[in-house]
Motif scaffolding. Structure first.
Motif, PDB file in Angstrom:
ATOM      1  N   GLY A  37       0.822  -1.198   0.000  1.00 46.69           N
ATOM      2  CA  GLY A  37       0.000   0.000   0.000  1.00 46.69           C
ATOM      3  C   GLY A  37       0.859   1.253   0.000  1.00 46.69           C
ATOM      4  N   PHE A  38       1.953   1.231   0.740  1.00 51.73           N
ATOM      5  CA  PHE A  38       2.868   2.368   0.759  1.00 51.73           C
ATOM      6  C   PHE A  38       3.900   2.245  -0.348  1.00 51.73           C
ATOM      7  N   TRP A  39       4.506   1.069  -0.462  1.00 52.41           N
ATOM      8  CA  TRP A  39       5.567   0.843  -1.452  1.00 52.41           C
ATOM      9  C   TRP A  39       5.033   0.268  -2.765  1.00 52.41           C
ATOM     10  N   ASP A  40       3.725   0.246  -2.955  1.00 51.03           N
ATOM     11  CA  ASP A  40       3.176  -0.278  -4.217  1.00 51.03           C
ATOM     12  C   ASP A  40       3.661   0.568  -5.393  1.00 51.03           C
ATOM     13  N   PRO A  41       4.180  -0.074  -6.431  1.00 53.52           N
ATOM     14  CA  PRO A  41       4.667   0.710  -7.571  1.00 53.52           C
ATOM     15  C   PRO A  41       3.521   1.259  -8.415  1.00 53.52           C
ATOM     16  N   ALA A  42       3.749   2.419  -8.995  1.00 57.84           N
ATOM     17  CA  ALA A  42       2.808   2.981  -9.968  1.00 57.84           C
ATOM     18  C   ALA A  42       2.812   2.072 -11.193  1.00 57.84           C
ATOM     19  N   PRO A  43       1.722   2.049 -11.963  1.00 55.94           N
ATOM     20  CA  PRO A  43       1.679   1.187 -13.147  1.00 55.94           C
ATOM     21  C   PRO A  43       2.835   1.443 -14.128  1.00 55.94           C
ATOM     22  N   ASP A  44       3.281   2.676 -14.199  1.00 52.53           N
ATOM     23  CA  ASP A  44       4.372   3.023 -15.112  1.00 52.53           C
ATOM     24  C   ASP A  44       5.657   3.364 -14.344  1.00 52.53           C
ATOM     25  N   ALA A  45       5.879   2.684 -13.222  1.00 52.67           N
ATOM     26  CA  ALA A  45       7.006   3.002 -12.346  1.00 52.67           C
ATOM     27  C   ALA A  45       8.349   2.902 -13.059  1.00 52.67           C
ATOM     28  N   ARG A  46       8.556   1.867 -13.831  1.00 53.12           N
ATOM     29  CA  ARG A  46       9.849   1.726 -14.514  1.00 53.12           C
ATOM     30  C   ARG A  46      10.094   2.866 -15.487  1.00 53.12           C
ATOM     31  N   GLU A  47       9.058   3.239 -16.233  1.00 46.95           N
ATOM     32  CA  GLU A  47       9.221   4.332 -17.205  1.00 46.95           C
ATOM     33  C   GLU A  47       9.522   5.641 -16.479  1.00 46.95           C
ATOM     34  N   MET A 132      23.926  15.082   3.583  1.00 49.42           N
ATOM     35  CA  MET A 132      23.204  14.107   2.772  1.00 49.42           C
ATOM     36  C   MET A 132      22.132  13.462   3.623  1.00 49.42           C
ATOM     37  N   VAL A 133      21.025  13.140   2.968  1.00 50.20           N
ATOM     38  CA  VAL A 133      19.894  12.487   3.606  1.00 50.20           C
ATOM     39  C   VAL A 133      19.646  11.209   2.815  1.00 50.20           C
ATOM     40  N   VAL A 134      19.814  10.073   3.473  1.00 41.32           N
ATOM     41  CA  VAL A 134      19.722   8.780   2.792  1.00 41.32           C
ATOM     42  C   VAL A 134      18.486   8.041   3.259  1.00 41.32           C
ATOM     43  N   GLU A 135      17.694   7.568   2.323  1.00 43.63           N
ATOM     44  CA  GLU A 135      16.486   6.815   2.634  1.00 43.63           C
ATOM     45  C   GLU A 135      16.809   5.333   2.817  1.00 43.63           C
ATOM     46  N   ALA A 136      16.160   4.725   3.810  1.00 44.49           N
ATOM     47  CA  ALA A 136      16.237   3.278   4.020  1.00 44.49           C
ATOM     48  C   ALA A 136      14.893   2.818   4.561  1.00 44.49           C
ATOM     49  N   GLY A 137      14.389   1.729   4.048  1.00 46.01           N
ATOM     50  CA  GLY A 137      13.131   1.179   4.532  1.00 46.01           C
ATOM     51  C   GLY A 137      13.242   0.739   5.976  1.00 46.01           C
ATOM     52  N   GLY A 138      12.136   0.813   6.700  1.00 43.33           N
ATOM     53  CA  GLY A 138      12.119   0.446   8.107  1.00 43.33           C
ATOM     54  C   GLY A 138      12.501  -0.995   8.374  1.00 43.33           C
ATOM     55  N   HIS A 139      12.362  -1.855   7.385  1.00 40.29           N
ATOM     56  CA  HIS A 139      12.678  -3.271   7.532  1.00 40.29           C
ATOM     57  C   HIS A 139      14.090  -3.606   7.064  1.00 40.29           C
ATOM     58  N   ASP A 140      14.774  -2.666   6.432  1.00 32.62           N
ATOM     59  CA  ASP A 140      16.037  -2.946   5.743  1.00 32.62           C
ATOM     60  C   ASP A 140      17.220  -2.854   6.704  1.00 32.62           C
ATOM     61  N   GLN A 160       3.445   4.807   8.641  1.00 35.26           N
ATOM     62  CA  GLN A 160       2.357   4.941   7.683  1.00 35.26           C
ATOM     63  C   GLN A 160       1.246   3.979   8.021  1.00 35.26           C
ATOM     64  N   ALA A 161       0.062   4.327   7.588  1.00 38.36           N
ATOM     65  CA  ALA A 161      -1.108   3.471   7.734  1.00 38.36           C
ATOM     66  C   ALA A 161      -2.159   3.940   6.728  1.00 38.36           C
ATOM     67  N   PRO A 162      -2.972   3.010   6.253  1.00 32.80           N
ATOM     68  CA  PRO A 162      -4.046   3.425   5.347  1.00 32.80           C
ATOM     69  C   PRO A 162      -5.130   4.223   6.089  1.00 32.80           C
ATOM     70  N   LEU A 163      -5.778   5.079   5.390  1.00 37.88           N
ATOM     71  CA  LEU A 163      -6.905   5.846   5.942  1.00 37.88           C
ATOM     72  C   LEU A 163      -8.170   5.354   5.284  1.00 37.88           C
TER      73      LEU A 163
END
Length: 164
Positions: A37-47, A132-140, A160-163
């Motif tokens: 839900g949070f990390w779901d890719p957009a349909p055209d994510a690769r493009e 620098m600000v580096v992103e890392a997933g909470g599980h990584d 995050q949580a769905p509403l």
């Protein structure tokens, strides 16, 4: 080349774009499993990602794109864009936002990840970034441990949580 040898790091060029897009796609797929839900890719994510990587590769003044490899294969990548801090903070200049920092094998953070970070620091400073600000997933946890042991400090966490 042996996997325990230090990888070569180079500025990413047009020939690296597909390898970067594929590596990021594989890692983002892993992330999706941990926060659907949070990390779901957009349909055209690769493009979209291909276009973003292409812009960074083409415009060296606004960002940085590096690849690491042992031989012809890309073993890691680091992409950064420069931007201002939120207006309520005053870090003294632009920040380097690194949200694409991946290694092909999570066990390779101390090889490819370390080589990429080592090369990125002076290059980002030369571009005018002060932090620098580096992103890392909470599980990584492999990436988090690598960043912490590389001298980066945890500045924030996002939840995050769905509403609805």
């Amino acid at each position: 080349m042996r996997p325990d040898q230090r990888p070569e790091v180079a500025a990413a060029g047009p020939s690296h774009i597909e390898a970067i897009v594929e590596l990021a796609h594989r890692r983002r797929t892993d992330y999706r499993d941990h926060a659907p839900g949070f990390w779901d890719p957009a349909p055209d994510a690769r493009e979209r990602h291909r276009a973003r990587v292409s812009r960074i590769v083409a415009d060296h003044s606004s960002g940085l794109a590096l690849v690491a490899g042992r031989g012809p294969a890309v073993s890691g990548c680091l992409l950064a864009v420069l931007g201002p801090a939120p207006d309520v903070y005053a870090p003294g200049g632009h920040l380097a936002y690194i949200d694409d920092f991946w290694v092909a094998d999570p066990a390779d953070w101390w090889g490819s990840g370390s080589a990429l970070l080592e090369q990125a620091r002076p290059r980002l400073s030369a571009l005018g970034a002060v932090r620098m600000v580096v992103e890392a997933g909470g599980h990584d946890s492999p990436k988090q441990a690598f960043l912490w042991r590389s001298g980066l400090a945890l500045a924030s966490e996002s939840y995050q949580a769905p509403l609805g």
